[in-house]
Design a protein around this motif. Structure first.
Motif, mmCIF file in Angstrom:
data_model
loop_
_atom_site.group_PDB
_atom_site.id
_atom_site.type_symbol
_atom_site.label_atom_id
_atom_site.label_comp_id
_atom_site.label_asym_id
_atom_site.label_seq_id
_atom_site.Cartn_x
_atom_site.Cartn_y
_atom_site.Cartn_z
ATOM 1 N N PHE A 7 -45.850 0.716 23.596
ATOM 2 C CA PHE A 7 -46.087 0.727 22.158
ATOM 3 C C PHE A 7 -47.184 -0.252 21.792
ATOM 4 O O PHE A 7 -47.583 -1.092 22.599
ATOM 5 N N SER A 8 -47.657 -0.127 20.571
ATOM 6 C CA SER A 8 -48.666 -1.058 20.074
ATOM 7 C C SER A 8 -48.061 -1.917 18.974
ATOM 8 O O SER A 8 -47.183 -1.467 18.234
ATOM 9 N N ALA A 9 -48.540 -3.139 18.912
ATOM 10 C CA ALA A 9 -48.088 -4.083 17.892
ATOM 11 C C ALA A 9 -49.213 -5.083 17.629
ATOM 12 O O ALA A 9 -50.113 -5.250 18.452
ATOM 13 N N ALA A 10 -49.122 -5.742 16.499
ATOM 14 C CA ALA A 10 -50.177 -6.669 16.079
ATOM 15 C C ALA A 10 -50.293 -7.882 16.988
ATOM 16 O O ALA A 10 -51.393 -8.356 17.262
ATOM 17 N N ASP A 11 -49.160 -8.383 17.462
ATOM 18 C CA ASP A 11 -49.175 -9.606 18.260
ATOM 19 C C ASP A 11 -47.847 -9.742 18.997
ATOM 20 O O ASP A 11 -46.955 -8.909 18.834
ATOM 21 N N LEU A 128 -52.541 6.268 23.179
ATOM 22 C CA LEU A 128 -51.936 5.082 22.575
ATOM 23 C C LEU A 128 -52.942 3.942 22.511
ATOM 24 O O LEU A 128 -53.081 3.265 21.485
ATOM 25 N N ALA A 129 -53.678 3.743 23.600
ATOM 26 C CA ALA A 129 -54.671 2.663 23.657
ATOM 27 C C ALA A 129 -55.769 2.883 22.623
ATOM 28 O O ALA A 129 -56.198 1.936 21.959
ATOM 29 N N GLU A 130 -56.212 4.122 22.469
ATOM 30 C CA GLU A 130 -57.262 4.404 21.491
ATOM 31 C C GLU A 130 -56.786 4.113 20.068
ATOM 32 O O GLU A 130 -57.486 3.467 19.285
ATOM 33 N N ARG A 131 -55.583 4.550 19.742
ATOM 34 C CA ARG A 131 -55.040 4.288 18.407
ATOM 35 C C ARG A 131 -54.858 2.786 18.186
ATOM 36 O O ARG A 131 -55.141 2.264 17.107
ATOM 37 N N ALA A 132 -54.416 2.080 19.221
ATOM 38 C CA ALA A 132 -54.226 0.628 19.120
ATOM 39 C C ALA A 132 -55.555 -0.081 18.912
ATOM 40 O O ALA A 132 -55.662 -0.991 18.085
#
Length: 145
Positions: A7-11, A128-132
């Motif tokens: 998943f992606s997250a801000a920090d 996922l990496a591109e969206r992040a």
């Protein structure tokens, strides 16, 4: 079978908050649901293939499979995914996805995935990496046993 949801997250603080929230999907984060794609061994192998370097070099990079959650707890865990892998996934072409997946399988670090399944995994992680990257987020793994 362990779940390894990327998943992606801000920090790191936001990533750790998914534990209290019941997982990244439950708190509304962008998630790629995977089974048995280990956040350390398999992902280090994928990064080695995608960046054309050895496992040892990958292992010395910042944020490679760093455990953020407590090692004292049995499950779930939150691990970091390196910015180097995120950036490599963002820049991969469709043809390179197939080559990377095949090399990942051949390396033995693709956790028993066949080439077709590994290609799907790399494609999903690249998305996922591109969206992040567009949203200026980092990648993480929620791992439950």
């Amino acid at each position: 079978m362990p779940d390894a949801d990327y998943f992606s997250a801000a920090d790191d603080v936001s990533a750790l908050a998914v534990i209290e929230g019941g997982g990244p999907a439950r708190v509304g984060l962008d998630v790629v649901f995977l089974k048995d794609v280990d956040p350390v061994d398999a992902i280090v192998g994928l990064e080695a293939v995608m960046t054309c370097c050895g496992h040892e070099e990958v292992g010395t990079r910042p944020r490679v499979g760093q455990l953020l959650s407590s090692a004292e707890v049995e499950s779930p865990f939150v691990f970091t995914v390196s910015d180097t892998l995120r950036d490599a996934l963002v820049s991969v072409s469709a043809e390179d996805v197939v080559r990377a997946a095949e090399a990942w399988c051949a390396s033995g670090s693709a956790a028993g995935l066949d080439a077709a399944t590994a290609t799907g995994v790399v494609e999903a992680l690249a998305g996922l990496a591109e969206r992040a990257c567009v949203a200026e987020l980092r990648l993480y793994c929620w791992w439950t046993l």
